[in-house]
Design an enzyme around this catalytic site. Structure first.
Site, PDB file in Angstrom:
ATOM      1  N   ASP A  91      43.208  37.144  40.259  1.00 44.10           N
ATOM      2  CA  ASP A  91      42.876  38.189  39.293  1.00 44.10           C
ATOM      3  C   ASP A  91      44.140  38.829  38.727  1.00 44.10           C
ATOM      4  O   ASP A  91      45.152  38.957  39.424  1.00 44.10           O
ATOM      5  CB  ASP A  91      42.021  39.258  39.987  1.00 44.10           C
ATOM      6  CG  ASP A  91      41.357  40.197  38.996  1.00 44.10           C
ATOM      7  OD1 ASP A  91      41.204  39.830  37.815  1.00 44.10           O
ATOM      8  OD2 ASP A  91      40.993  41.315  39.406  1.00 44.10           O
ATOM      9  N   ASN A 131      32.100  34.724  33.671  1.00 48.42           N
ATOM     10  CA  ASN A 131      33.211  34.625  32.713  1.00 48.42           C
ATOM     11  C   ASN A 131      32.771  34.131  31.335  1.00 48.42           C
ATOM     12  O   ASN A 131      33.509  34.288  30.353  1.00 48.42           O
ATOM     13  CB  ASN A 131      34.312  33.710  33.238  1.00 48.42           C
ATOM     14  CG  ASN A 131      35.144  34.342  34.337  1.00 48.42           C
ATOM     15  OD1 ASN A 131      35.750  33.657  35.151  1.00 48.42           O
ATOM     16  ND2 ASN A 131      35.172  35.674  34.390  1.00 48.42           N
TER      17      ASN A 131
END
Length: 278
Positions: free
Chosen positions: A43, A91
């Site tokens: 991340d 996503n």
């Protein structure tokens, strides 16, 4: 039991040239106590790019270099399995220009990194709903699995179009279909479900690493990380270098893992390593 001197020589030799910080961290590690399976939530690519006044895609591209270092380091340290959270089912909510770039970057990565994968004897697997990915990506995934099927080193799992809840739903539906075909009404056990997870045959993760400082697991390996040690670092993924990876291993080795048990007679209660599907 290997001596400390032996460890001091063996680990750096596997990694080649090391920095002073890496050497210091290596000196704190016990070669016999590395996690078998490491899972990583990669991340911070977008924030890294934003801080440098670059487009988000620049962060993703630099992030692939971090992935390369992490993969090679884990392979050389004889980690049994490494799972990288590359693209989640959520996503797809991102702008199409970004998701298209990520799919293209993945295809490029699978082609350009194959020599490194083969050189390190790595076997590739993919976790997630592959049938929902673009046809070209699916073909590249199949090619990568076929090319590395005979390798006997670390298993590298890329979680693509992956969601922990989706995985459990898929496993439950597979059991439902099988039981229906057999006319069986037997209750479902943990072992039944584990055998139908995407990670079937792999040990559950011992260590879950999350970069960028976020304190959540983001729908990643929800079943498998039940007893994983969690290491969260403020470092953004593009800056997560080899020293930060070694730091996570040092922290892991400090943890006292009891799996719900207690220390008796001065020794730590141990749970036998469970392999998904066994």
């Amino acid at each position: 039991m290997k001596s400390h001197v032996t460890l001091q020589v063996a680990i750096p030799a596997a990694l080649g040239s090391v920095t002073g910080e890496e050497a210091e961290l290596l000196g704190k590690l016990d070669l016999a106590r590395f996690p078998r399976h490491v899972a990583v939530i990669m991340d911070g690519n977008g924030r890294w790019a934003q801080r440098k006044h670059l487009p988000r895609v620049a962060g993703h591209r630099v992030g692939t270099q971090t992935a390369r270092s992490t993969i090679e380091t884990c392979a050389r340290l004889n980690i049994e399995a490494l799972t990288l959270y590359a693209f989640s089912v959520e996503n797809w909510r991102r702008p199409k220009t970004e998701t298209d770039f990520l799919m293209q970057l993945l295809r490029e990565y699978l082609r350009t990194e194959m020599p490194l994968i083969q050189r390190n004897n790595i076997r590739m697997r993919f976790l997630g709903r592959a049938s929902e990915l673009p046809a070209g990506v699916q073909q590249d995934m199949r090619n990568a699995e076929e090319k590395t099927a005979g390798n006997g080193g670390m298993v590298l799992c890329l979680a693509l179009n992956y969601g922990g809840r989706a995985e459990i739903v898929d496993a439950a539906n597979a059991i439902w279909a099988e039981r229906g075909a057999q006319g069986s009404g037997a209750p479902i056990t943990e072992e039944d479900l584990s055998r139908r997870l995407y990670t079937n045959g792999l040990p559950d993760p011992d260590l879950l690493i999350r970069t960028s400082g976020e304190m959540r697991v983001s729908n990643f390996l929800l079943w498998q990380i039940a007893y994983a040690e969690i290491f969260v670092t403020e470092t953004l993924w593009p800056d997560f270098n080899r020293a930060r990876l070694l730091e996570s291993f040092v922290e892991f080795q400090k943890r006292e893992r009891r799996y719900g048990g207690i220390r008796e007679g001065g020794s730590e209660a141990q749970m036998p390593a469970r392999v998904a599907g066994e």
